[in-house]
Design an enzyme around this catalytic site. Structure first.
Site, PDB file in Angstrom:
ATOM      1  N   PRO A 129     -44.063   8.846  -9.645  1.00 42.20           N
ATOM      2  CA  PRO A 129     -44.523   7.569  -9.097  1.00 42.20           C
ATOM      3  C   PRO A 129     -43.904   7.368  -7.711  1.00 42.20           C
ATOM      4  O   PRO A 129     -42.717   7.612  -7.520  1.00 42.20           O
ATOM      5  CB  PRO A 129     -43.987   6.532 -10.092  1.00 42.20           C
ATOM      6  CG  PRO A 129     -43.645   7.300 -11.329  1.00 42.20           C
ATOM      7  CD  PRO A 129     -43.252   8.670 -10.864  1.00 42.20           C
ATOM      8  N   PHE A 130     -44.715   6.940  -6.757  1.00 34.81           N
ATOM      9  CA  PHE A 130     -44.273   6.762  -5.374  1.00 34.81           C
ATOM     10  C   PHE A 130     -44.619   5.339  -4.968  1.00 34.81           C
ATOM     11  O   PHE A 130     -45.780   4.948  -4.937  1.00 34.81           O
ATOM     12  CB  PHE A 130     -45.022   7.776  -4.498  1.00 34.81           C
ATOM     13  CG  PHE A 130     -44.513   7.924  -3.087  1.00 34.81           C
ATOM     14  CD1 PHE A 130     -43.786   9.039  -2.709  1.00 34.81           C
ATOM     15  CD2 PHE A 130     -44.780   6.955  -2.127  1.00 34.81           C
ATOM     16  CE1 PHE A 130     -43.333   9.202  -1.400  1.00 34.81           C
ATOM     17  CE2 PHE A 130     -44.322   7.101  -0.829  1.00 34.81           C
ATOM     18  CZ  PHE A 130     -43.609   8.232  -0.461  1.00 34.81           C
ATOM     19  N   GLY A 132     -42.769   2.636  -2.169  1.00 31.83           N
ATOM     20  CA  GLY A 132     -42.727   2.575  -0.708  1.00 31.83           C
ATOM     21  C   GLY A 132     -42.189   3.862  -0.094  1.00 31.83           C
ATOM     22  O   GLY A 132     -42.257   4.053   1.116  1.00 31.83           O
ATOM     23  N   GLY A 133     -41.600   4.722  -0.919  1.00 29.63           N
ATOM     24  CA  GLY A 133     -41.075   5.994  -0.401  1.00 29.63           C
ATOM     25  C   GLY A 133     -39.745   5.862   0.309  1.00 29.63           C
ATOM     26  O   GLY A 133     -39.413   6.694   1.151  1.00 29.63           O
ATOM     27  N   TYR A 200     -40.679  -1.848   3.943  1.00 29.88           N
ATOM     28  CA  TYR A 200     -41.397  -0.651   3.483  1.00 29.88           C
ATOM     29  C   TYR A 200     -41.232  -0.378   1.994  1.00 29.88           C
ATOM     30  O   TYR A 200     -41.781   0.598   1.505  1.00 29.88           O
ATOM     31  CB  TYR A 200     -40.930   0.564   4.288  1.00 29.88           C
ATOM     32  CG  TYR A 200     -41.276   0.437   5.747  1.00 29.88           C
ATOM     33  CD1 TYR A 200     -42.587   0.635   6.178  1.00 29.88           C
ATOM     34  CD2 TYR A 200     -40.325   0.069   6.685  1.00 29.88           C
ATOM     35  CE1 TYR A 200     -42.935   0.487   7.518  1.00 29.88           C
ATOM     36  CE2 TYR A 200     -40.655  -0.072   8.024  1.00 29.88           C
ATOM     37  CZ  TYR A 200     -41.955   0.132   8.436  1.00 29.88           C
ATOM     38  OH  TYR A 200     -42.301  -0.016   9.751  1.00 29.88           O
ATOM     39  N   GLU A 260     -36.582   4.645 -12.899  1.00 28.43           N
ATOM     40  CA  GLU A 260     -36.835   5.605 -11.810  1.00 28.43           C
ATOM     41  C   GLU A 260     -38.024   6.535 -12.066  1.00 28.43           C
ATOM     42  O   GLU A 260     -37.997   7.716 -11.730  1.00 28.43           O
ATOM     43  CB  GLU A 260     -35.559   6.418 -11.511  1.00 28.43           C
ATOM     44  CG  GLU A 260     -34.395   5.530 -11.096  1.00 28.43           C
ATOM     45  CD  GLU A 260     -33.179   6.281 -10.591  1.00 28.43           C
ATOM     46  OE1 GLU A 260     -33.281   7.484 -10.293  1.00 28.43           O
ATOM     47  OE2 GLU A 260     -32.106   5.648 -10.505  1.00 28.43           O
ATOM     48  N   GLY A 264     -42.456   6.199 -17.226  1.00 27.67           N
ATOM     49  CA  GLY A 264     -43.857   5.888 -16.998  1.00 27.67           C
ATOM     50  C   GLY A 264     -43.985   5.157 -15.682  1.00 27.67           C
ATOM     51  O   GLY A 264     -43.046   5.151 -14.874  1.00 27.67           O
ATOM     52  N   ARG A 391     -29.815   4.924  12.775  1.00 29.15           N
ATOM     53  CA  ARG A 391     -29.605   6.258  12.208  1.00 29.15           C
ATOM     54  C   ARG A 391     -30.465   7.294  12.940  1.00 29.15           C
ATOM     55  O   ARG A 391     -30.017   8.407  13.199  1.00 29.15           O
ATOM     56  CB  ARG A 391     -29.922   6.280  10.715  1.00 29.15           C
ATOM     57  CG  ARG A 391     -29.642   7.643  10.113  1.00 29.15           C
ATOM     58  CD  ARG A 391     -29.892   7.724   8.640  1.00 29.15           C
ATOM     59  NE  ARG A 391     -31.304   7.704   8.329  1.00 29.15           N
ATOM     60  CZ  ARG A 391     -31.801   7.815   7.098  1.00 29.15           C
ATOM     61  NH1 ARG A 391     -30.975   7.914   6.081  1.00 29.15           N
ATOM     62  NH2 ARG A 391     -33.092   7.791   6.870  1.00 29.15           N
ATOM     63  N   TYR A 449     -19.906  -0.892   0.030  1.00 27.64           N
ATOM     64  CA  TYR A 449     -20.973  -0.137   0.700  1.00 27.64           C
ATOM     65  C   TYR A 449     -20.344   0.603   1.881  1.00 27.64           C
ATOM     66  O   TYR A 449     -19.832  -0.019   2.817  1.00 27.64           O
ATOM     67  CB  TYR A 449     -22.014  -1.137   1.185  1.00 27.64           C
ATOM     68  CG  TYR A 449     -23.278  -0.530   1.738  1.00 27.64           C
ATOM     69  CD1 TYR A 449     -24.369  -0.284   0.914  1.00 27.64           C
ATOM     70  CD2 TYR A 449     -23.402  -0.235   3.093  1.00 27.64           C
ATOM     71  CE1 TYR A 449     -25.549   0.242   1.423  1.00 27.64           C
ATOM     72  CE2 TYR A 449     -24.581   0.302   3.605  1.00 27.64           C
ATOM     73  CZ  TYR A 449     -25.646   0.535   2.766  1.00 27.64           C
ATOM     74  OH  TYR A 449     -26.814   1.051   3.268  1.00 27.64           O
TER      75      TYR A 449
END
Ligand SMILES: Cc1cc2nc3c(=O)[nH]c(=O)nc-3n(C[C@H](O)[C@H](O)[C@H](O)COP(=O)(O)OP(=O)(O)OC[C@H]3O[C@@H](n4cnc5c(N)ncnc54)[C@H](O)[C@@H]3O)c2cc1C
Length: 537
Positions: A129-130, A132-133, A200, A260, A264, A391, A449
């Site tokens: 499953p994809f 926003g990538g 995104y 993830e 499904g 980045r 973080y």
């Protein structure tokens, strides 16, 4: 507009550096001279293995997904075989696509999703499953040696219902942050979920990774806002009950959140909303040290008032934040900054915001917090989606830049912070830099973080990254931190899952996988270690 394949944002967008010359001089002062990092011009020239699907499978998929909703084009297959992690971007920039997916499909209905999964199960084809990538943990790359369908959810992006009485929205999983939030705002609501990847990333991706937004201290992580969902799995589907709370066994919403894509496809979900805030007030504070700032934040969180933003940078990150706006020059550039910047923001109805500030000022003052006024708070708010563009610029200058995260309880916070920082610094070597912040807080603890930077080791860019990542993750697990607070497990963190969960946890997740996906076609190689793979002492 689609995102640029070699980095973040749309073609032509970049990081707005107020003083580029001063900034790069500051970077050279910290990291030394760095080379450039070559980037191929176009994916059209990349050697992508031909699709391994047989013609009859492609035709059957075309029928299942609908006309115009499938491609085996090599450049498209290359782009959709990666997320947006450092290793993804580095490989794409070099034109290295070792495990391309074999086909990308864009179903438009839940029935089409079910038909694709059934076909894949019958033929033994993997399905990823994809959303926003934007995965940064290797959540989207096919595993070698197995044909694969990338199931893009971008056309499943409608709002199905808004219930103003319950304060919920039901939306299809492929909807991206801005489209969802704009439609909610127009009705006087917000989901309150603003990850840095907001523009995104998708609702389904957020749920599948247990994402955290920049205002999670007030609104909670995405799983807290999850009311109910629908999961389509090979051969069946699951709709969780639409109730505010229940005592009917373990919570299946929470079993699917964070799955993830290995169980499904989440096709739609109902989410809890908050009223659009009337009032917003963000300010900056300065502490003498990260240590003192953490103590102030912990004490403040003992009251029930929750700020929308509570973001405390350690000393190196505070120095970098200042340098990005006004780079120091001469001797000052090499002086380490000895202060910790806190961005604190409240939003909601005016009265609540006022109470928040009353309490915050009393507590922060007790721990030496010095108010900097609204300037830094408003500057942070304006630029809070900009960092990913930096980045790309750093990569263009031959600099490795990446982030990783964990969480722990307050009593262990500073020990974990130091242990992971030191492990990363040792793995980075002399010319590396590590900085960190607290950005997601709870009454019992908070996230950490980290951002790390170093000149790229030419020819060993992935090995260099893996060395730092492994050192950090090992330190996190050894010191009892969360294996991930919000990025998820993917393939990057998977080798530590057995150590993190223990034998019982590994078996429980394997049983869940077996129940939903007995053929093992859903996103193989992510999240789960099988009991056979897991080694216990
Ligand atoms: C620059 C940058 C900043 C980021 N900032 C944050 C941040 O602030 N907070 C945060 O939490 N994360 C952040 N991330 C990580 C990433 O954005 C999140 O993990 C996000 O939740 C992924 O959503 P997506 O829609 O892009 O999912 P994808 O990347 O497409 O997928 C992620 C995983 O979920 C699965 N999946 C996706 N959709 C579904 C579905 N409908 N059903 C089942 N499985 C599905 C995929 O198979 C994959 O395993 C950031 C990433 C980048 C690159």
């Amino acid at each position: 507009m689609p995102m640029k394949w070699w980095g973040w944002g749309e073609e032509g967008e970049t990081f707005p550096l107020p003083d580029p010359e001063g900034f790069w001089a500051y970077v050279r002062q910290r990291l030394g001279e760095t080379g450039g990092s070559p980037r191929i011009d176009s994916l059209e020239t990349v050697d992508v293995r031909p699709s391994r699907l047989e013609g009859r499978d492609v035709e059957a998929l075309r029928r299942a997904a609908g006309e115009g909703a499938l491609t085996t084009d090599p450049a498209a297959r290359a782009v959709y075989s990666f997320g947006k992690g450092y290793c993804d971007v580095v490989r794409l920039r070099r034109g290295e696509v070792p495990n391309p997916t074999d086909v990308v499909v864009w179903p438009e209905t839940e029935e089409q999703v079910a038909a694709i999964l059934d076909l894949a199960a019958e033929r033994g084809i993997a399905v990823i499953p994809f959303g926003g990538g934007t995965s940064v943990v290797g959540g989207l790359e096919p595993v070698p040696g197995r044909p694969c369908i990338t199931l893009h959810l971008g056309r499943l992006s409608r709002i199905l219902a808004v219930d103003p009485i319950a304060g919920t929205v039901t939306a299809e999983s492929g909807i991206l942050g801005p489209a969802l939030e704009q439609q909610l705002n127009a009705r006087g609501f917000t989901l309150g979920h603003f990850p840095q990847s907001f523009q995104y990333s998708s609702l389904g991706g957020w749920i599948a990774t247990r994402s955290a937004g920049q205002k999670s201290t007030l609104y909670g992580k995405i799983e807290k806002r999850l009311h109910s969902l629908r999961l389509v799995y090979p051969g069946g589907d699951l709709s969780t009950p639409e109730v505010p709370a229940a005592a009917a066994g373990p919570d299946l919403n929470q079993a699917v959140a964070g799955s993830e894509g290995v169980l499904g496809v989440i096709t739609h979900a109902t989410m809890r909303l908050a009223p659009l805030p009337e009032h917003r007030d963000f300010r900056g504070y300065l502490f003498q040290s990260f240590h003192e700032g953490i103590e102030a934040c912990r004490q403040f969180l003992r009251c029930e008032l929750r700020p929308a933003v509570l973001r405390l940078s350690d000393e190196p990150e505070t120095g970098t934040t200042i340098a990005m706006r006004a780079p120091p020059s001469g001797e000052a550039a090499s002086e380490p900054v000895r202060a910790a910047l806190l961005i604190l923001g409240f939003e909601g109805i005016e009265r609540e915001v006022g109470w928040g500030w009353e309490e915050a000022e009393a507590v922060l003052g007790r721990y030496g917090g010095q108010s900097l006024g609204r300037g830094p708070g408003e500057a942070w708010d304006r630029s809070r989606y900009d960092a990913p563009y930096l980045r790309d610029l750093l990569l263009d200058h031959g600099i490795m830049a990446d982030t990783l995260e964990t969480a722990t309880t307050w009593g262990h916070y500073l020990d974990l912070y130091r242990a992971v920082r030191d492990a990363m610094a040792a793995a980075l070597g002399e010319r590396g830099q590590v900085m960190a912040h607290l950005s997601h807080s709870y009454s019992d603890g908070g996230s950490i973080y980290y951002t790390f930077l170093a000149p790229q080791e030419r020819g060993n860019e992935l090995g260099q990254w893996q060395r730092v990542k492994s050192a950090a993750t090992q330190a996190i697990v050894e010191h009892g931190g969360a294996l991930s607070h919000h990025h998820g497990i993917g393939s990057d963190h998977r080798p530590w899952m057995a150590a993190y969960l223990g034998a019982g946890g590994v078996r429980a997740l394997a049983a869940l996988k077996q129940a939903f996906d007995p053929h093992g076609i859903m996103n193989p190689g992510k999240l789960l270690v099988t009991p056979e793979e897991a080694k216990f002492d």
